[in-house]
Design a protein around this motif. Structure first.
Motif, PDB file in Angstrom:
ATOM      1  N   TYR A   8       0.770  -1.106  -0.062  1.00  0.00           N
ATOM      2  CA  TYR A   8      -0.002  -0.104   0.089  1.00  0.00           C
ATOM      3  C   TYR A   8       1.144   1.523  -0.574  1.00  0.00           C
ATOM      4  CZ  TYR A   8      -3.323   3.734   1.829  1.00  0.00           C
ATOM      5  OH  TYR A   8      -3.698   4.874   1.862  1.00  0.00           O
ATOM      6  N   GLY A   9       0.617   2.694  -0.632  1.00  0.00           N
ATOM      7  CA  GLY A   9       1.120   3.658  -1.073  1.00  0.00           C
ATOM      8  C   GLY A   9       0.538   4.987  -1.053  1.00  0.00           C
ATOM      9  N   ARG A  10       0.680   5.473  -0.576  1.00  0.00           N
ATOM     10  CA  ARG A  10      -0.297   7.090  -0.602  1.00  0.00           C
ATOM     11  C   ARG A  10       0.464   8.527  -0.687  1.00  0.00           C
ATOM     12  NH1 ARG A  10      -2.880  10.409   3.755  1.00  0.00           N
ATOM     13  NH2 ARG A  10      -5.196  11.118   3.166  1.00  0.00           N
ATOM     14  N   PHE A  11       0.071   9.029  -1.872  1.00  0.00           N
ATOM     15  CA  PHE A  11       1.048   9.739  -2.242  1.00  0.00           C
ATOM     16  C   PHE A  11       0.186  11.224  -2.296  1.00  0.00           C
ATOM     17  CE2 PHE A  11       2.295   5.818  -4.519  1.00  0.00           C
ATOM     18  CZ  PHE A  11       3.446   6.525  -3.886  1.00  0.00           C
ATOM     19  N   ILE A  12       0.809  12.800  -2.334  1.00  0.00           N
ATOM     20  CA  ILE A  12      -0.045  13.640  -2.859  1.00  0.00           C
ATOM     21  C   ILE A  12       0.377  14.509  -3.820  1.00  0.00           C
ATOM     22  CG2 ILE A  12      -0.607  14.044  -0.943  1.00  0.00           C
ATOM     23  CD1 ILE A  12       1.306  15.999   0.283  1.00  0.00           C
ATOM     24  N   LEU A  13       0.185  15.167  -4.565  1.00  0.00           N
ATOM     25  CA  LEU A  13       1.332  16.178  -5.535  1.00  0.00           C
ATOM     26  C   LEU A  13       0.075  17.566  -5.305  1.00  0.00           C
ATOM     27  CD1 LEU A  13       2.342  16.597  -7.841  1.00  0.00           C
ATOM     28  CD2 LEU A  13       0.006  15.892  -9.216  1.00  0.00           C
ATOM     29  N   SER A  14       0.783  18.390  -4.862  1.00  0.00           N
ATOM     30  CA  SER A  14       0.337  20.019  -4.505  1.00  0.00           C
ATOM     31  C   SER A  14       1.288  20.781  -5.059  1.00  0.00           C
ATOM     32  CB  SER A  14       0.239  20.196  -3.252  1.00  0.00           C
ATOM     33  OG  SER A  14       1.360  19.700  -2.260  1.00  0.00           O
ATOM     34  N   PRO A  15       1.215  22.431  -5.293  1.00  0.00           N
ATOM     35  CA  PRO A  15      -0.535  22.522  -5.057  1.00  0.00           C
ATOM     36  C   PRO A  15      -0.516  22.630  -6.322  1.00  0.00           C
ATOM     37  CG  PRO A  15       1.140  24.305  -5.591  1.00  0.00           C
ATOM     38  CD  PRO A  15       2.050  23.320  -4.669  1.00  0.00           C
ATOM     39  N   LEU A  16      -2.062  22.869  -6.792  1.00  0.00           N
ATOM     40  CA  LEU A  16      -2.880  22.361  -8.025  1.00  0.00           C
ATOM     41  C   LEU A  16      -3.843  23.407  -8.020  1.00  0.00           C
ATOM     42  CD1 LEU A  16      -3.396  18.298  -7.847  1.00  0.00           C
ATOM     43  CD2 LEU A  16      -1.922  20.422  -9.805  1.00  0.00           C
ATOM     44  N   LYS A  17      -4.045  23.831  -9.498  1.00  0.00           N
ATOM     45  CA  LYS A  17      -5.668  24.724  -9.668  1.00  0.00           C
ATOM     46  C   LYS A  17      -6.809  23.849  -9.686  1.00  0.00           C
ATOM     47  CE  LYS A  17      -2.711  28.560 -11.707  1.00  0.00           C
ATOM     48  NZ  LYS A  17      -2.550  28.922 -13.520  1.00  0.00           N
ATOM     49  N   LYS A  18      -8.015  24.716  -8.961  1.00  0.00           N
ATOM     50  CA  LYS A  18      -9.114  24.098  -8.741  1.00  0.00           C
ATOM     51  C   LYS A  18      -9.443  23.178 -10.296  1.00  0.00           C
ATOM     52  CE  LYS A  18     -14.161  25.326  -8.311  1.00  0.00           C
ATOM     53  NZ  LYS A  18     -14.918  26.299  -7.730  1.00  0.00           N
ATOM     54  N   GLY A  19      -9.688  22.475 -10.148  1.00  0.00           N
ATOM     55  CA  GLY A  19     -10.150  21.517 -10.995  1.00  0.00           C
ATOM     56  C   GLY A  19      -8.889  20.348 -11.793  1.00  0.00           C
ATOM     57  N   GLN A  20      -7.674  20.203 -11.470  1.00  0.00           N
ATOM     58  CA  GLN A  20      -6.500  20.286 -11.789  1.00  0.00           C
ATOM     59  C   GLN A  20      -6.249  18.903 -11.067  1.00  0.00           C
ATOM     60  OE1 GLN A  20      -3.309  23.163 -11.532  1.00  0.00           O
ATOM     61  NE2 GLN A  20      -3.763  23.860 -13.616  1.00  0.00           N
TER      62      GLN A  20
ATOM     63  N   GLN B  95      -6.168  26.434  -3.758  1.00  0.00           N
ATOM     64  CA  GLN B  95      -5.559  25.408  -4.653  1.00  0.00           C
ATOM     65  C   GLN B  95      -6.206  24.158  -4.140  1.00  0.00           C
ATOM     66  OE1 GLN B  95      -2.554  27.134  -3.112  1.00  0.00           O
ATOM     67  NE2 GLN B  95      -2.018  27.608  -5.675  1.00  0.00           N
ATOM     68  N   GLU B  96      -5.403  23.655  -5.247  1.00  0.00           N
ATOM     69  CA  GLU B  96      -6.239  21.904  -4.537  1.00  0.00           C
ATOM     70  C   GLU B  96      -5.235  20.937  -4.682  1.00  0.00           C
ATOM     71  OE1 GLU B  96      -9.975  21.387  -7.293  1.00  0.00           O
ATOM     72  OE2 GLU B  96      -8.265  20.415  -7.757  1.00  0.00           O
ATOM     73  N   ILE B  97      -5.021  19.675  -3.326  1.00  0.00           N
ATOM     74  CA  ILE B  97      -3.946  18.771  -2.550  1.00  0.00           C
ATOM     75  C   ILE B  97      -4.753  17.441  -3.527  1.00  0.00           C
ATOM     76  CG2 ILE B  97      -2.755  17.818  -1.064  1.00  0.00           C
ATOM     77  CD1 ILE B  97      -2.942  19.707   0.860  1.00  0.00           C
ATOM     78  N   LEU B  98      -3.669  16.627  -4.551  1.00  0.00           N
ATOM     79  CA  LEU B  98      -4.658  15.496  -4.694  1.00  0.00           C
ATOM     80  C   LEU B  98      -4.185  14.363  -4.234  1.00  0.00           C
ATOM     81  CD1 LEU B  98      -5.692  13.230  -6.967  1.00  0.00           C
ATOM     82  CD2 LEU B  98      -3.859  14.335  -8.413  1.00  0.00           C
ATOM     83  N   PHE B  99      -4.413  13.436  -3.622  1.00  0.00           N
ATOM     84  CA  PHE B  99      -4.260  12.632  -2.789  1.00  0.00           C
ATOM     85  C   PHE B  99      -4.584  11.471  -3.653  1.00  0.00           C
ATOM     86  CE2 PHE B  99      -4.729  15.467   0.559  1.00  0.00           C
ATOM     87  CZ  PHE B  99      -4.617  14.959   1.373  1.00  0.00           C
ATOM     88  N   LEU B 100      -3.774  10.040  -3.673  1.00  0.00           N
ATOM     89  CA  LEU B 100      -3.373   9.286  -4.751  1.00  0.00           C
ATOM     90  C   LEU B 100      -3.189   8.059  -3.277  1.00  0.00           C
ATOM     91  CD1 LEU B 100      -1.560  10.233  -7.314  1.00  0.00           C
ATOM     92  CD2 LEU B 100      -4.537   9.195  -7.564  1.00  0.00           C
ATOM     93  N   GLU B 101      -3.954   7.242  -3.320  1.00  0.00           N
ATOM     94  CA  GLU B 101      -4.024   5.630  -2.440  1.00  0.00           C
ATOM     95  C   GLU B 101      -3.816   4.609  -4.073  1.00  0.00           C
ATOM     96  OE1 GLU B 101      -5.812   5.671   1.535  1.00  0.00           O
ATOM     97  OE2 GLU B 101      -7.324   5.975  -0.274  1.00  0.00           O
ATOM     98  N   ILE B 102      -2.766   3.289  -3.427  1.00  0.00           N
ATOM     99  CA  ILE B 102      -2.353   2.567  -4.323  1.00  0.00           C
ATOM    100  C   ILE B 102      -2.189   0.947  -3.691  1.00  0.00           C
ATOM    101  CG2 ILE B 102      -0.918   1.705  -6.575  1.00  0.00           C
ATOM    102  CD1 ILE B 102       0.056   4.746  -6.877  1.00  0.00           C
ATOM    103  N   TRP B 103      -2.951   0.242  -4.182  1.00  0.00           N
ATOM    104  CA  TRP B 103      -2.543  -0.816  -3.862  1.00  0.00           C
ATOM    105  C   TRP B 103      -2.125  -1.757  -4.863  1.00  0.00           C
ATOM    106  CZ3 TRP B 103      -6.528   1.152  -1.824  1.00  0.00           C
ATOM    107  CH2 TRP B 103      -7.044   2.012  -0.905  1.00  0.00           C
TER     108      TRP B 103
END
Length: 334
Positions: A29-41, A195-203
């Motif tokens: 299992y892994g959890r990742f973030i990508l930031s900062p993003l504009k609205k909708g990205q 702004q937005e933060i994207l969280f990704l969860e991967i198994w």
């Protein structure tokens, strides 16, 4: 398990692994973030990367079993607790790790009584078993069990519809290292500065780590969009006619024909071999030999192509026919 505090950057786009753990040999299992993003990205990236994780990453699995002593899939064998169907289902679940192209042979040759597990599989080079304890069968009597296996690397899910014959049993193939992937979004800020933060969860199933899966999915996603970066601008002039029907989009070969007709120089390095209608076997062999574009292909002589592993003379002839059909360009003979 590893956890790290989430930090939001307000300057440049950054990604980070904030949590990783190994639940078992076949579940990472892994959890990742990508930031900062504009609205909708965040939603745009999250949807695309999730589909790439689930559908564009290659995996390796057993696709066929063969034993001349077994009459059909639903038969039973004296001295083996499981039916043939149950053994095939257990083989389907074996998790393998490899970088092979095409198909390879493997074998199981054991003598009972005792348990038959994944460690009893005799594998070809460059193929590894993720979990040696995976159960295959239980031999209750002193009998010999010999099964031939076929191993293949591909992507997605392939259902084997052709019939069982001559003791050869096809196995539905699940070439999907990523078991599941989710994305979520956290928004902060007000108004136009939101702004937005994207969280990704991967198994994953253990053949890849979540970080490796994210890297490969991102690379494959980028590869799919590369042709659009090399498109040449076309100027079309239409007469004003209210009855003019809309034109259908040009196909790849229509565009090539138009460029040749107008005597424009063809950008050979922007034409990728996955656009040339090659069968999967030829495509994989060329990619393994670092031939990605038409220009790479033209830099190889016919003799060079014959030296590529697993390419036969009929495959080289197929390459020449496709090249001649669409481009009328001769490969160098020496």
């Amino acid at each position: 398990m590893v956890r790290e505090k989430v930090k939001v950057s307000t300057r440049t786009l950054q990604w980070k692994c904030v949590e990783s753990r190994t639940d078992s040999k076949r579940l990472y299992y892994g959890r990742f973030i990508l930031s900062p993003l504009k609205k909708g990205q965040a939603d745009t990236i999250g949807i695309a990367i999730r589909r790439a994780l689930l559908g564009e990453i290659e995996g390796t699995c057993i696709t066929r079993a063969k034993s001349e002593k077994i009459p059909h899939e639903y038969s039973t064998i004296v001295g083996i607790q499981e039916s043939v169907h149950e053994i095939l289902m257990n083989l389907k679940e074996i998790v393998l790790r490899s970088n092979l192209y095409g198909t390879r042979d493997a074998f199981i040759c054991v003598k009972g009584p005792g348990y038959v597990t994944a460690k009893d599989i005799l594998l070809p080079p460059y193929v590894e078993i993720v979990d040696n304890t995976q159960h295959i069968a239980l031999l209750t009597e002193p009998i010999d069990l010999c099964i031939g296996l076929q191993i293949e690397r591909n992507r997605g899910y392939i259902k084997r519809n052709y019939p069982f014959q001559d003791g050869s049993f096809p196995i539905d193939a699940v070439f999907m290292p990523v078991r599941n992937a989710n994305h979520s979004i956290y928004s902060y800020g007000n108004g136009n500065e939101k702004q937005e933060i994207l969280f990704l969860e991967i198994w994953t199933n253990g053949s890849l780590t979540p970080k490796e899966a994210l890297h490969e999915a991102s690379r494959n996603l980028i590869d799919l969009f590369i042709p659009f970066l090399h498109m040449e601008e076309e100027n079309f002039h239409f007469e004003e006619d209210e009855h003019l029907l809309p034109l259908s989009p040009f196909t790849f070969h229509d565009k090539v024909a138009k460029l040749k007709k107008n005597k424009k120089k063809l950008a050979l390095n922007s034409i990728f071999i996955d656009q040339l209608e090659f069968p999967p076997k030829i495509y994989n062999c060329l990619k393994k030999s670092n031939i990605s574009t038409l220009l790479d292909l033209l830099n190889k002589s016919q003799e060079d192509l014959m030296k590529i592993e697993h390419l036969h003379i009929e495959d080289v002839k197929r390459i020449l026919d496709i090249r001649e059909k669409h481009f009328a360009i001769d490969l160098p003979k020496n």
